[in-house]
Write an enzyme that holds these catalytic residues in place. Structure first.
Site, short mmCIF file in Angstrom:
data_model
loop_
_atom_site.label_atom_id
_atom_site.label_comp_id
_atom_site.label_asym_id
_atom_site.label_seq_id
_atom_site.Cartn_x
_atom_site.Cartn_y
_atom_site.Cartn_z
N ALA A 253 0.84 -1.21 0.00
CA ALA A 253 0.00 0.00 0.00
C ALA A 253 0.87 1.25 0.00
CB ALA A 253 -0.90 -0.02 1.23
N CYS A 261 3.53 2.48 -17.83
CA CYS A 261 2.70 1.34 -18.26
C CYS A 261 1.34 1.27 -17.58
CB CYS A 261 3.49 0.05 -18.06
SG CYS A 261 4.95 0.00 -19.10
C1 UDX Z 1 4.95 -2.95 -15.04
C2 UDX Z 1 4.69 -4.46 -15.04
O1 UDX Z 1 5.12 -5.00 -13.78
C3 UDX Z 1 5.47 -5.11 -16.16
O2 UDX Z 1 5.18 -6.50 -16.20
C4 UDX Z 1 5.04 -4.46 -17.47
O3 UDX Z 1 5.73 -5.04 -18.56
C5 UDX Z 1 5.32 -2.98 -17.43
O4 UDX Z 1 4.62 -2.38 -16.33
P1 UDX Z 1 6.79 -1.27 -14.20
O5 UDX Z 1 5.77 -0.24 -14.55
O6 UDX Z 1 8.19 -1.09 -14.67
O7 UDX Z 1 6.30 -2.73 -14.77
O8 UDX Z 1 6.88 -1.35 -12.62
P2 UDX Z 1 6.23 -2.24 -11.47
O9 UDX Z 1 7.34 -2.75 -10.65
O10 UDX Z 1 5.26 -3.19 -12.00
O11 UDX Z 1 5.43 -1.12 -10.59
C6 UDX Z 1 4.42 -0.40 -11.24
C7 UDX Z 1 3.94 0.67 -10.27
O12 UDX Z 1 3.19 0.06 -9.21
C8 UDX Z 1 5.05 1.47 -9.61
O13 UDX Z 1 4.65 2.84 -9.56
C9 UDX Z 1 5.12 0.91 -8.20
O14 UDX Z 1 5.53 1.90 -7.27
C10 UDX Z 1 3.67 0.52 -7.95
N1 UDX Z 1 3.49 -0.58 -7.00
C11 UDX Z 1 4.00 -1.80 -7.29
C12 UDX Z 1 2.74 -0.35 -5.85
O15 UDX Z 1 2.30 0.76 -5.60
N2 UDX Z 1 2.52 -1.39 -5.00
C13 UDX Z 1 3.02 -2.65 -5.24
O16 UDX Z 1 2.79 -3.54 -4.43
C14 UDX Z 1 3.79 -2.85 -6.43
#
Ligand code: UDX
Length: 452
Positions: A253, A261
């Site tokens: 959270a 993406c």
């Molecule tokens: C994502 C997908 O994971 C990947 O498979 C796809 O190809 C591209 O988009 P990315 O955007 O690089 O990858 O980052 P990711 O690690 O997935 O995090 C995405 C966002 O969610 C980030 O802003 C991160 O801070 C947020 N996040 C992630 C949360 O807020 N909580 C979580 O538990 C996990």
């Protein structure tokens, strides 16, 4: 060993090209941006991705990877051409496919032998058929080709390991033989390979990202309820995560998702649904919950400080997530705008993303390290969970601040430890008592209220 061309040297294209080269293929990476290509030919990367500089350098050195701006020079000798160009989202969520169109037209005019065109860019369902029509209508002479959808699942900051150890390879095509040939390219990765049709492969990408975004908005809604009831959302996520149907992943959270993406893909999927008269009820809620996180952090800060006008707020972290310098849709940037709109003064520190941020936000003071960030701040707000923030000397941090107030947008600190150190602390779903108020005892301001 195969001859591949990759069109587009952004995160996806550069990682894909360098990794396929490292697997022993001959790769030509193409981009129309002359400066970007000239830099890459000197081994200078346009993006920050752990391990990529070494991987590119090694394969450049070995002659397995080279860079060009010329379609004629590269497509001619290729058996496969991967398209990995950007598909930015429009205001309503529709995808802008102009870069895909340009690539398809250029490939069509450059090809001199049968080709397998593999699309890695995230594109609306049905784009593969549209792509084939463009190639067919722009060829100088009719040459056989096939289109294969091969969506990428690369996380920024972990893109090389995500490419080299994928959970699965998804391929979609109207030509099973072409899909089989692309599957052969991926055999060294030793991961499950799924071959389906074009539309289904394109949909798997959107549905996967939308589901991950849904997990994040779900745990953020649970965090809001935990705050009101005095439960700890991190412990809740841990308890939930033991269930193999849930897992603990993507249940952190905080400020919610950003990046190039999730925001774009969830919006695009909702747009596709609405266009077909299927109201995307859940996806709308996922986006609304996520959008609210930024204002929630500002609300928490205002509740701690009273008015924000004239207060000095320190932003700890700017990048949309750790291990990247990417600021696209970074929550920190929206938080900065909200604080500025209420008259707060801003200072920021990020281990990697500050140079880019300084271009976007010249009015934000950039600090050289977390402790100089904290000097005289009325509050520190954690926007990105960089590891180095978790190891900070918090007593020194406390002593540097004008008021020891921390709003933890990524729940990186322990509320009880923060209270013991004398911080007034608020997390997202943690650090609240059964009365719904922050656990830490409000401490009278240690300095007289100077007129600012
Ligand atoms: C994502 C997908 O994971 C990947 O498979 C796809 O190809 C591209 O988009 P990315 O955007 O690089 O990858 O980052 P990711 O690690 O997935 O995090 C995405 C966002 O969610 C980030 O802003 C991160 O801070 C947020 N996040 C992630 C949360 O807020 N909580 C979580 O538990 C996990």
């Amino acid at each position: 060993m195969k001859n591949l061309t990759v069109v587009g040297v952004g995160h996806v294209g550069l990682v894909t090209g360098a990794c396929f080269a490292d697997l022993g293929n001959r790769v030509v990476a193409l981009d129309t941006d002359q400066d970007r290509i000239a830099g890459l030919q000197r081994g200078e990367l346009p993006i920050y991705e752990p391990g990529l500089e070494e991987l590119v350098g090694r394969n450049l050195e070995a002659g397995r990877l080279r860079f060009t701006t010329s379609y004629a020079e590269s497509v001619a000798e290729a058996e496969f051409v991967f398209i990995a160009v950007g598909t930015p989202g429009g205001a309503e969520g529709e995808a802008d496919l102009k870069h895909i169109r340009q690539a398809a037209e250029s490939i069509a005019q450059a090809m001199i032998a049968p080709l397998i065109i593999v699309n890695k860019s995230t594109v609306p369902v049905g784009t593969g058929d549209w792509l084939a029509d463009i190639v067919r209508s722009h060829q100088r002479v009719s040459i056989p080709f096939s289109v294969v959808s091969n969506p990428e699942f690369l996380r920024e900051g972990a893109a090389i390991s995500d490419f080299m150890q994928p959970a699965r390879t998804v391929l979609g095509s109207t030509d099973p033989r072409a899909a089989e040939k692309v599957a052969q390219l991926h055999l060294p990765l030793r991961a499950p390979i799924m071959i389906t049709d074009l539309r289904t492969a394109e949909m798997i990408k959107y549905a996967s990202n939308a589901f991950l975004a849904t997990k994040i908005s779900f745990i953020n809604e649970i965090a809001n309820i935990c705050e009101a009831l005095g439960a700890d959302v991190k412990e809740v996520a841990t308890g939930m995560g033991y269930d193999p149907r849930i897992t603990p992943h993507f249940l952190e959270a905080g400020l919610g998702y950003g990046g190039s993406c999730f925001p774009k893909d969830v919006k695009a999927l909702a747009y596709m649904a609405a266009e077909k008269g299927r109201h995307p009820q859940l996806l709308q809620a996922v986006m609304e919950i996520n959008d609210d996180r930024r204002a929630l952090l500002v609300d928490k800060t205002r509740e701690m400080l009273g008015s924000l006008r004239g207060k000095l707020i320190g932003l700890l972290g700017l990048a949309f997530k750790p291990n990247t310098d990417d600021l696209r849709e970074a929550p920190a940037l929206e938080v900065a705008q909200l604080f500025s709109s209420e008259g707060a003064r801003l200072r920021a520190y990020d281990p990697v993303a500050m140079d880019r941020a300084a271009e976007l936000f010249p009015e934000i003071q950039m600090a050289s390290d977390p402790y100089s960030l904290a000097a005289d701040c009325d509050a520190i707000v954690v926007c990105t969970e960089w590891n180095e923030f978790i190891q900070l000397d918090l007593q020194r941090f406390h002593d540097q601040m004008r008021q020891p107030v921390i709003i933890d947008g990524r729940n990186i600190y322990d509320p009880k430890q923060m209270a013991r150190l004398g911080f007034r602390y608020a997390g997202f779903g943690q650090g609240y008592g059964p009365d719904g108020m922050p656990l830490s005892e409000p401490e009278p301001a240690r300095h007289e209220e100077r007129s600012l």
